[in-house]
Design a protein around this motif. Structure first.
Motif, short mmCIF file in Angstrom:
data_model
loop_
_atom_site.label_atom_id
_atom_site.label_comp_id
_atom_site.label_asym_id
_atom_site.label_seq_id
_atom_site.Cartn_x
_atom_site.Cartn_y
_atom_site.Cartn_z
N PRO A 46 -17.10 13.33 -4.57
CA PRO A 46 -16.13 12.99 -3.55
C PRO A 46 -15.39 11.66 -3.78
CG PRO A 46 -18.37 13.03 -2.65
CD PRO A 46 -18.45 13.56 -4.02
N PRO A 47 -15.99 10.67 -4.45
CA PRO A 47 -15.29 9.39 -4.46
C PRO A 47 -14.07 9.31 -5.39
CG PRO A 47 -17.64 9.15 -4.99
CD PRO A 47 -17.29 10.58 -5.09
N ILE A 48 -13.86 10.27 -6.25
CA ILE A 48 -12.70 10.15 -7.15
C ILE A 48 -12.03 11.51 -7.29
CG2 ILE A 48 -14.02 10.56 -9.31
CD1 ILE A 48 -12.22 8.21 -10.48
N ASP A 49 -10.71 11.52 -7.28
CA ASP A 49 -9.95 12.75 -7.37
C ASP A 49 -8.94 12.67 -8.49
OD1 ASP A 49 -10.83 14.28 -5.31
OD2 ASP A 49 -9.40 13.48 -3.85
N VAL A 50 -8.87 13.73 -9.29
CA VAL A 50 -7.79 13.84 -10.25
C VAL A 50 -7.33 15.28 -10.24
CG1 VAL A 50 -9.27 14.35 -12.26
CG2 VAL A 50 -7.05 13.23 -12.61
N ASP A 51 -6.10 15.52 -10.60
CA ASP A 51 -5.58 16.88 -10.61
C ASP A 51 -6.42 17.74 -11.56
OD1 ASP A 51 -3.20 18.82 -10.19
OD2 ASP A 51 -3.48 18.74 -12.36
N ALA A 91 -7.54 4.33 -23.43
CA ALA A 91 -6.78 4.46 -22.17
C ALA A 91 -6.52 3.08 -21.60
CB ALA A 91 -7.55 5.29 -21.16
N VAL A 92 -5.46 2.98 -20.81
CA VAL A 92 -5.26 1.80 -19.98
C VAL A 92 -5.62 2.23 -18.57
CG1 VAL A 92 -3.64 0.08 -19.11
CG2 VAL A 92 -3.39 0.93 -21.43
N PHE A 93 -6.43 1.43 -17.89
CA PHE A 93 -6.75 1.68 -16.49
C PHE A 93 -5.92 0.73 -15.65
CE2 PHE A 93 -11.46 3.31 -16.63
CZ PHE A 93 -11.09 4.31 -17.49
N ASP A 127 0.91 4.16 -26.42
CA ASP A 127 0.38 5.25 -27.24
C ASP A 127 -0.79 5.97 -26.59
OD1 ASP A 127 2.20 4.67 -29.17
OD2 ASP A 127 0.82 3.68 -30.54
N CYS A 128 -1.44 5.34 -25.62
CA CYS A 128 -2.57 6.01 -24.97
C CYS A 128 -2.19 6.31 -23.52
CB CYS A 128 -3.81 5.12 -25.01
SG CYS A 128 -3.64 3.63 -24.03
N PRO A 129 -2.90 7.24 -22.88
CA PRO A 129 -2.57 7.53 -21.49
C PRO A 129 -2.96 6.41 -20.54
CG PRO A 129 -4.44 8.85 -22.19
CD PRO A 129 -3.98 8.09 -23.39
N VAL A 130 -2.34 6.40 -19.39
CA VAL A 130 -2.61 5.38 -18.38
C VAL A 130 -3.32 6.07 -17.21
CG1 VAL A 130 -1.56 3.77 -16.75
CG2 VAL A 130 -0.57 4.06 -19.04
N PHE A 131 -4.54 5.65 -16.92
CA PHE A 131 -5.27 6.16 -15.74
C PHE A 131 -4.90 5.26 -14.57
CE2 PHE A 131 -9.21 8.54 -17.58
CZ PHE A 131 -8.44 9.11 -18.57
N ALA A 132 -4.20 5.82 -13.60
CA ALA A 132 -3.74 5.00 -12.47
C ALA A 132 -4.62 5.30 -11.27
CB ALA A 132 -2.29 5.33 -12.18
N LEU A 145 1.33 8.88 -16.94
CA LEU A 145 0.39 8.43 -15.91
C LEU A 145 -0.54 9.58 -15.50
CD1 LEU A 145 2.55 6.29 -13.44
CD2 LEU A 145 1.25 5.55 -15.45
N ILE A 146 -1.82 9.27 -15.41
CA ILE A 146 -2.78 10.23 -14.88
C ILE A 146 -3.29 9.63 -13.57
CG2 ILE A 146 -4.91 11.48 -15.30
CD1 ILE A 146 -4.28 11.27 -18.27
N PRO A 147 -2.74 10.08 -12.45
CA PRO A 147 -3.09 9.44 -11.18
C PRO A 147 -4.43 9.93 -10.62
CG PRO A 147 -1.01 10.70 -11.05
CD PRO A 147 -1.71 11.12 -12.28
N PHE A 148 -5.26 8.99 -10.24
CA PHE A 148 -6.53 9.29 -9.60
C PHE A 148 -6.49 8.69 -8.20
CE2 PHE A 148 -7.56 9.30 -14.04
CZ PHE A 148 -8.66 10.12 -14.21
N ARG A 149 -7.15 9.37 -7.25
CA ARG A 149 -7.36 8.72 -5.97
C ARG A 149 -8.76 8.16 -5.95
NH1 ARG A 149 -9.28 8.89 -1.41
NH2 ARG A 149 -10.34 10.88 -1.80
N LEU A 150 -8.84 6.87 -5.62
CA LEU A 150 -10.12 6.18 -5.66
C LEU A 150 -10.02 5.01 -4.71
CD1 LEU A 150 -12.81 5.70 -7.48
CD2 LEU A 150 -11.43 3.98 -8.63
N SER A 151 -11.05 4.77 -3.92
CA SER A 151 -11.00 3.55 -3.11
C SER A 151 -11.60 2.43 -3.97
CB SER A 151 -11.78 3.72 -1.82
OG SER A 151 -13.09 4.07 -2.13
N PHE A 152 -10.96 1.28 -3.95
CA PHE A 152 -11.48 0.18 -4.77
C PHE A 152 -11.36 -1.13 -4.02
CE2 PHE A 152 -7.12 1.16 -6.13
CZ PHE A 152 -6.50 -0.06 -6.01
N SER A 153 -12.05 -2.12 -4.52
CA SER A 153 -12.07 -3.42 -3.85
C SER A 153 -11.33 -4.44 -4.72
CB SER A 153 -13.51 -3.87 -3.67
OG SER A 153 -14.06 -4.13 -4.95
N ASP A 154 -11.39 -5.72 -4.33
CA ASP A 154 -10.76 -6.69 -5.24
C ASP A 154 -11.78 -7.31 -6.18
OD1 ASP A 154 -12.02 -8.16 -3.36
OD2 ASP A 154 -10.21 -9.14 -2.55
#
Ligand SMILES: Nc1ncnc2c1ncn2[C@@H]1O[C@H](COP(=O)(O)OP(=O)(O)OP(=O)(O)O)[C@@H](O)[C@H]1O
Ligand SMILES: CC(=O)C(=O)O
Ligand SMILES: [K+]
Ligand SMILES: [Mg+2]
Length: 569
Positions: free
Chosen positions: A69-74, A477-479, A497-502, A519-528
């Motif tokens: 549940p904590p992370i979503d990607v297509d 990858a770049v995050f 040259d590499c994909p970007v995990f957003a 861009l490979i978009p993920f839904r994720l809650s994150f902190s600072d």
């Protein structure tokens, strides 16, 4: 239903040669750190299933939400990542126009499995119930099957077009036939060889001798007689007339823009459609026949007032002479642009369309706006299961220009082979992107600064550096951890040259990022706290088999404005 993941044109591209990545444990500080250089290198292992696993994989996969549940990607993007490996995964995004050929739940799911990132509905066609059905079905697929397909609503606009053909799917105009184009309100069925025109001033504006082009030249007529509301025209170039086809008229070699030049960009019907789009929560509104930046600003402030907080992106469709005159201001005011080559080709000589396309693609990149190349990419696939060589070359050129997205129109809306057409876009994109990386065809395009504030400037420099480091170090990858998506788009702009995990907390930002290159978009809650973000992300992605120990990752964050370079522990 299975859209073949790999080429109709070539055998599946083999697994990419192993990419060596240095090892090192992650270090604790959030600021710039490099992994120790002299570590042994190990081959980058790909977590591959079978080379053509798409549809089977997706049905075999439980809904990821049930387990993680904590992370979503297509879901389809995840399969593509496994199939192709990180560095070879598709960067070019794909937009499909949904129409009668693709609006059933199964057909929509097949497009989602096949890699559709954005579903477009064209308000020129279909009724409210039909549009609502498609939007809700896409949302249901997203929720139930783990896709993250965004929805784009494309306005009708108030250019001159024909009416419906009294229910007929098309009509054939033959050489020499005389047809009546009329502004009268007819009862159905229409009299034979009669076409209704939506613009009341039409019969007054045209003159005998003018040339009338249907859909930019799919059929041509010469005006031979005016009789009140009726305009008699002789067919000079036979062709197929489709319902609501666009009409332009030409005099002495130029398009005639009489009083119709005063037609509003957003008609009263368009405003109703826009209200509907806002209520249904579409992700993008594409505005047809934009003439100036003002209309874009007007619509953006309307959306902001009306939808409080929701962030519907406004895409300017560049398809008229006026839009070309005001290109810079229009694109600057918009959230993205579409090279709408269909109508554009009816307004400027066809031989100018390719250079205009390249100019718009480059300008959008400079201004950090996503750009879609649209219309007739695979036109012959409306009828035939394989594209022409010329169409493949056209798609390749758009990919080589590194446009953010390619769009299918009739191919997916009413063609016979929607999934095959999507699969061709996929395989051509993969192949050309790979070729470009292998040949290291770094273009001469020098990116100019786009930021106005100092803080934005810092973000921009961080993104430029992160992309450069990713290329130099051969990162996997770049995050990017981003609240608004802005830093993700700045990274995409660098076309690394590499994909970007957003990673973003917002579902709507995530869907919007679907339109942006790489861009490979993920839904994720994150902190600072970046260290805890990274550790959490690593374990979530590792548990899903999406990354593994040793992968080299460059991580940036918009809240901290930091760069970290590290191996997955
Ligand atoms: N919702 C729909 N219902 C019926 N037919 C559709 C629908 N959407 C698209 N089509 C068909 O697919 C064709 C291509 O779609 P596309 O969206 O490119 O439209 P278009 O009419 O060419 O105009 P434009 O893209 O300039 O708005 C249309 O001409 C129409 O025949
Ligand atoms: C997409 C579109 O509107 C066009 O090409 O005209
Ligand atoms: K439209
Ligand atoms: Mg158009």
């Amino acid at each position: 239903m299975a859209a073949a993941a790999h080429s109709l044109l070539h055998p599946p591209a083999g697994r990419k040669a192993p990419i060596p990545t240095p090892h090192s444990p992650p270090s604790p500080s959030p600021f710039l750190r490099l992994p120790s250089a002299a570590r042994p290198r190990h081959p980058h292992r790909l977590r591959s299933t079978s080379p053509s696993a798409t549809a089977a994989d997706l049905t075999a996969f439980p809904n990821p939400n049930d387990i993680f549940p904590p992370i979503d990607v297509d879901a389809a993007t995840e399969v593509e990542l496994r199939e192709n490996g990180f560095r070879s995964t598709r960067r070019t995004k794909l937009v499909c126009t949904v129409g009668p050929a693709t609006s059933s739940p199964d057909q929509l799911e097949a497009l989602a499995v096949g890699g559709m990132n954005v579903a477009r509905i064209n308000m020129c066609h279909g009724d409210r119930e039909w549009h609502r059905g498609v939007i809700r079905e896409v949302r249901r697929l997203n929720e139930e099957k783990g896709f993250a397909v965004a929805v784009m609503m494309d306005t009708e606009g108030s250019e001159i077009h024909m009416g419906d053909l009294g229910g007929a799917a098309s009509a054939k105009a033959e050489d020499g036939e005389v047809w009546t184009f009329s502004v009268r309100a007819f009862e159905f069925p229409l009299p034979e060889r009669t076409i209704n025109v939506n613009y009341d001033g039409f019969a007054e504006d045209v003159r005998v001798g003018d040339e009338l082009l249907v859909d930019g030249g799919m059929a041509r007529f010469e005006v031979i007689e005016k009789l009140g509301p009726d305009v008699k025209c002789r067919c000079t170039d036979p062709g197929l007339l489709l319902p609501r086809a666009n009409l332009t008229f030409w005099r002495d070699g130029s398009i005639v823009r009489e009083r119709n030049a005063m037609l509003p960009t957003i008609s009263s019907k368009d405003w109703l459609d826009i209200d509907f789009g806002i209520a249904e929560g579409v992700d993008f509104i594409a505005v047809s026949f934009v003439k100036s930046a003002e209309v874009i600003k007007h619509l953006k402030s309307y959306i902001a007032a009306k939808s409080r907080g929701s962030d519907i992106a406004v895409i300017a469709k560049i398809e008229s002479i006026d839009s070309l005159k005001n290109l810079h201001e229009i694109i600057r005011a918009s959230d993205g642009a579409m090279v709408a080559r269909g109508d554009m080709g009816a307004q400027v000589p066809l031989e100018q369309v390719p250079s205009i396309q390249q100019k718009i693609v480059q300008l959008c990149r400079q201004l950090n706006k996503p750009v879609i190349v649209a219309s007739q990419l695979l036109e012959s696939m409306i009828e035939y299961p394989t594209p022409t060589r010329a169409e493949v070359a056209d798609v390749s050129e758009a990919v080589r220009q590194r446009a953010d997205a390619l769009m299918l129109s009739g191919e997916s809306a009413m063609g016979r082979y929607p999934e095959k057409a999507l699969s061709v876009l996929r395989s051509v994109s993969l192949r050309i992107e790979k070729w470009w990386r292998e040949e290291k065809r770094h273009e001469a395009l020098e990116l100019q600064g786009v930021s106005s504030s100092f803080s934005d400037k810092v973000s921009e420099e961080i993104c430029n550096s992160a992309a450069k480091m990713a290329n130099g170090l051969g990162a996997d990858a770049v995050f990017v951890y981003t609240k608004t998506g802005h830093m993700a788009s700045l990274l995409s702009r660098c076309r690394p040259d590499c994909p970007v995990f957003a990673f973003t907390t917002s579902t709507s930002v995530r869907r919007r990022l679907n339109l942006q290159w790489g861009l490979i978009p993920f839904r994720l809650s994150f902190s600072d706290d970046m260290d805890s973000n990274l550790n959490r992300t690593f374990s979530l992605l590792e548990a899903r088999g999406m990354i593994q120990s040793g992968d080299l990752v460059i991580a940036i964050c918009d809240m901290l404005q930091s760069i970290q370079v590290m191996n997955v522990p």
